[in-house]
Scaffold this motif. Structure first.
Motif, PDB file in Angstrom:
ATOM      1  N   GLN A  76      -5.195   4.429   9.149  1.00 28.62           N
ATOM      2  CA  GLN A  76      -4.398   3.928   8.016  1.00 28.62           C
ATOM      3  C   GLN A  76      -3.588   2.676   8.398  1.00 28.62           C
ATOM      4  O   GLN A  76      -2.376   2.599   8.184  1.00 28.62           O
ATOM      5  CB  GLN A  76      -3.454   5.027   7.512  1.00 28.62           C
ATOM      6  CG  GLN A  76      -4.175   6.292   7.069  1.00 28.62           C
ATOM      7  CD  GLN A  76      -3.240   7.447   6.792  1.00 28.62           C
ATOM      8  OE1 GLN A  76      -2.378   7.771   7.614  1.00 28.62           O
ATOM      9  NE2 GLN A  76      -3.405   8.081   5.639  1.00 28.62           N
ATOM     10  N   ALA A  88      -3.433  -0.294   7.111  1.00 26.10           N
ATOM     11  CA  ALA A  88      -2.836  -1.066   6.021  1.00 26.10           C
ATOM     12  C   ALA A  88      -1.484  -0.489   5.604  1.00 26.10           C
ATOM     13  O   ALA A  88      -0.624  -1.221   5.096  1.00 26.10           O
ATOM     14  CB  ALA A  88      -3.795  -1.089   4.831  1.00 26.10           C
ATOM     15  N   GLU A  89      -1.288   0.816   5.804  1.00 28.48           N
ATOM     16  CA  GLU A  89      -0.005   1.436   5.481  1.00 28.48           C
ATOM     17  C   GLU A  89       0.992   1.281   6.616  1.00 28.48           C
ATOM     18  O   GLU A  89       2.188   1.092   6.375  1.00 28.48           O
ATOM     19  CB  GLU A  89      -0.210   2.920   5.182  1.00 28.48           C
ATOM     20  CG  GLU A  89      -1.075   3.198   3.957  1.00 28.48           C
ATOM     21  CD  GLU A  89      -1.251   4.683   3.705  1.00 28.48           C
ATOM     22  OE1 GLU A  89      -0.507   5.476   4.338  1.00 28.48           O
ATOM     23  OE2 GLU A  89      -2.109   5.065   2.890  1.00 28.48           O
ATOM     24  N   PRO A 146       1.311  -3.345   7.404  1.00 26.96           N
ATOM     25  CA  PRO A 146       0.939  -4.175   6.240  1.00 26.96           C
ATOM     26  C   PRO A 146       1.021  -5.670   6.515  1.00 26.96           C
ATOM     27  O   PRO A 146       0.376  -6.463   5.822  1.00 26.96           O
ATOM     28  CB  PRO A 146       1.954  -3.741   5.170  1.00 26.96           C
ATOM     29  CG  PRO A 146       3.114  -3.177   5.937  1.00 26.96           C
ATOM     30  CD  PRO A 146       2.523  -2.549   7.168  1.00 26.96           C
ATOM     31  N   GLY A 160      -8.334  -1.713   5.034  1.00 24.42           N
ATOM     32  CA  GLY A 160      -7.568  -1.129   3.943  1.00 24.42           C
ATOM     33  C   GLY A 160      -8.441  -0.236   3.073  1.00 24.42           C
ATOM     34  O   GLY A 160      -7.996   0.811   2.603  1.00 24.42           O
ATOM     35  N   GLN A 203      -4.358  -4.200   1.913  1.00 19.74           N
ATOM     36  CA  GLN A 203      -5.065  -3.108   1.263  1.00 19.74           C
ATOM     37  C   GLN A 203      -6.461  -3.530   0.815  1.00 19.74           C
ATOM     38  O   GLN A 203      -7.355  -2.687   0.665  1.00 19.74           O
ATOM     39  CB  GLN A 203      -4.263  -2.608   0.052  1.00 19.74           C
ATOM     40  CG  GLN A 203      -2.962  -1.910   0.406  1.00 19.74           C
ATOM     41  CD  GLN A 203      -3.176  -0.561   1.067  1.00 19.74           C
ATOM     42  OE1 GLN A 203      -4.277  -0.018   1.060  1.00 19.74           O
ATOM     43  NE2 GLN A 203      -2.117  -0.011   1.657  1.00 19.74           N
TER      44      GLN A 203
END
Length: 485
Positions: free
Chosen positions: A196, A198-199, A202, A212, A207
């Motif tokens: 994860q 992209a979380e 960032p 993402g 995303q």
């Protein structure tokens, strides 16, 4: 004249076109440790350990994102072990192929399988694609044999025993177990930190980017790239299997002819004696105990990761995949240190049977205390959970290692290969059902929050302890018999 004939008979013959003979000739003429070859195997073992340990921190979130579970509490039902089923179905086949065509081709095929199917797993768009990728990875990755106590590898053990002199075996095996320990540290860290992205990052990954859209691809990609480099390097790995082309024997080959005839006689005796393995109670009893504890360990591993990331309202800890990765990494480091430094002394002090029994008994109250950890938070939770996880896994690895010692002591050398094959097959089946049963039990227990008897996650840890207790009971005579001769 008679002395000259004896010298001729005792003269060892090396075939120039046989890779195994080249290894034997080097071992006979050079007593140094082949560090270059051992380093290559160390890297290959690390490569095969990463795919099996890197997914646990993000497995819960990956299954949740597939939206196959109707509600959050059902996620555990779908966290099975297609990887272990694949290994269970094909481990014997890969063993026969390695004995016939050599260790090197099987190692290369295994690293290629990691590149292809680990990448496929990271790019999975639905649950069944992920299951298929793990199943094919387990089926085609012939390098990594099922776990065997302190030695987690089948073909690597055979390989290092063939490329090293007898007085260097301890060093070689230590390098293999150390590589597995490092894999237990790096794998969960990769899975927890890189999933994860992209979380978590960032500012680096958007995303709309590839990572993402496929949030669990980055840790798989890193492992696959590492495996690709290993695949290229494996082509320079020396083969250790003897491959003698048929040729007419001359008088100078008399030693080899006598040796071949003797080998055929030994093989015939081994085939005949292999039938008695099932009547060898010290062996069969140790295999039964081994399967029970292996089932417990695999189910516990699955339950721990799913429980740690489950919401607090379901009795979990609401950890992130990054948190789980850090915990598993610390646990892996502790296991590696304990196994290399303390285990030999403890095993010598108590003996394998008593030490396994003590570790199993200590595991029961420790494991039943896990649900109460959800009452803590912050630093106190972190310290308690890391300590509990490290102690529990150290106890488990001590049990398995002790039983592995009993299995090897239960048979003579000419039956050891057949005995290990029998143990491997049985244990693979038990390990295959461990994750599926553990995940299903966790999901069921999380729906029992208001039950009067063992509510919520208290039930799943109680059931794990029932399996552990069965294993402890099986360590007593006459259920477990230790060969004394």
């Amino acid at each position: 004249m008679e002395n000259e004939r004896e010298v001729s008979l005792l003269k060892k013959v090396y075939y120039e076109d046989c890779p195994g003979c080249k290894i034997e000739k080097r071992k006979d003429s050079d007593d140094s440790i082949p560090w270059k070859t051992l380093a290559s195997i160390w890297i290959i073992v690390l490569c095969t350990a990463l795919p099996s340990s890197s997914l646990f921190p993000f497995l819960y979130f990956m299954i949740r994102d597939f939206h196959i579970a109707e509600q959050e509490g059902d996620v555990g039902y779908y966290a099975g072990s297609a990887y272990m089923f694949g290994r269970a179905m094909t481990s014997v086949i890969w063993g026969k192929l390695a004995d016939r065509y050599g260790r090197k081709p099987i190692i290369i095929i295994g690293t290629i399988a990691v590149v292809i199917f680990n990448t496929m797993f990271g790019l999975s768009v639905n649950f069944w694609m992920a299951v298929l990728a793990r199943f094919l990875l387990g089926s085609l990755c012939g390098i990594l044999g099922p776990a065997k106590g302190s030695s987690f590898f089948t073909y690597e053990q055979a390989y290092v025993s063939e490329v090293c002199r007898e007085d260097h075996q301890a060093v070689a095996m230590s390098m293999i177990t150390t590589a597995w320990g490092i894999g237990l540290i790096i794998g969960p860290a990769l899975g927890g930190l890189l999933s994860q992205p992209a979380e978590k990052y960032p500012q680096i990954f958007s995303q709309e980017s590839l990572f993402g859209r496929f949030p669990y691809f980055l840790p798989c990609l890193v492992t696959s790239v590492f495996a690709a480099v290993n695949t290229v390097g494996s082509f320079w790995l020396p083969e250790s299997l003897h491959m003698h082309k048929s040729k007419n024997l001359s008088r100078d080959d008399s030693y080899e002819a006598l040796e071949a005839a003797n080998e055929k006689e030994i093989e015939g005796q081994a085939d005949k004696s292999a039938k008695s393995l099932y009547r060898n109670w010290p062996l069969m009893s140790s295999i039964i105990v081994y399967c029970i504890f292996s089932l417990h360990d695999m189910a516990y591993t699955e339950v721990f990761s799913l429980w740690a990331v489950s919401p607090r309202k379901l009795g979990g800890l609401s950890f992130s995949s990054e948190d789980v990765g850090v915990i598993l990494s610390i646990t892996g480091f502790g296991m590696m240190v304990f196994q290399l430094i303390l285990y030999p002394y403890m095993n010598k002090l108590f003996g394998p049977v008593m030490f396994a029994r003590i570790c199993g008994a200590l595991s029961i109250p420790l494991l039943q205390s896990y649900p109460f950890l959800a009452l803590f938070s912050g630093l106190s939770l972190s310290i308690l959970l890391n300590s509990a996880s490290m102690i529990k896994n150290c106890l488990s690895i001590c049990i398995i290692t002790s039983i592995f010692i009993l299995q090897n002591q239960a048979v003579d050398q000419d039956q050891r290969g057949a005995a290990n094959g029998l143990s491997m097959t049985a244990m693979s089946l038990f390990k295959a059902i461990g994750p599926a049963s553990g995940g299903a039990l966790l999901s069921w227990s999380e729906k029992r929050q208001d039950a009067s008897f063992l509510p919520g996650t208290h039930m799943v840890f109680f059931l794990l302890n029932v399996v552990e207790l069965v294993g402890v009971v099986l360590t007593f005579k006459p259920l477990l018999v230790e060969r004394k001769d």
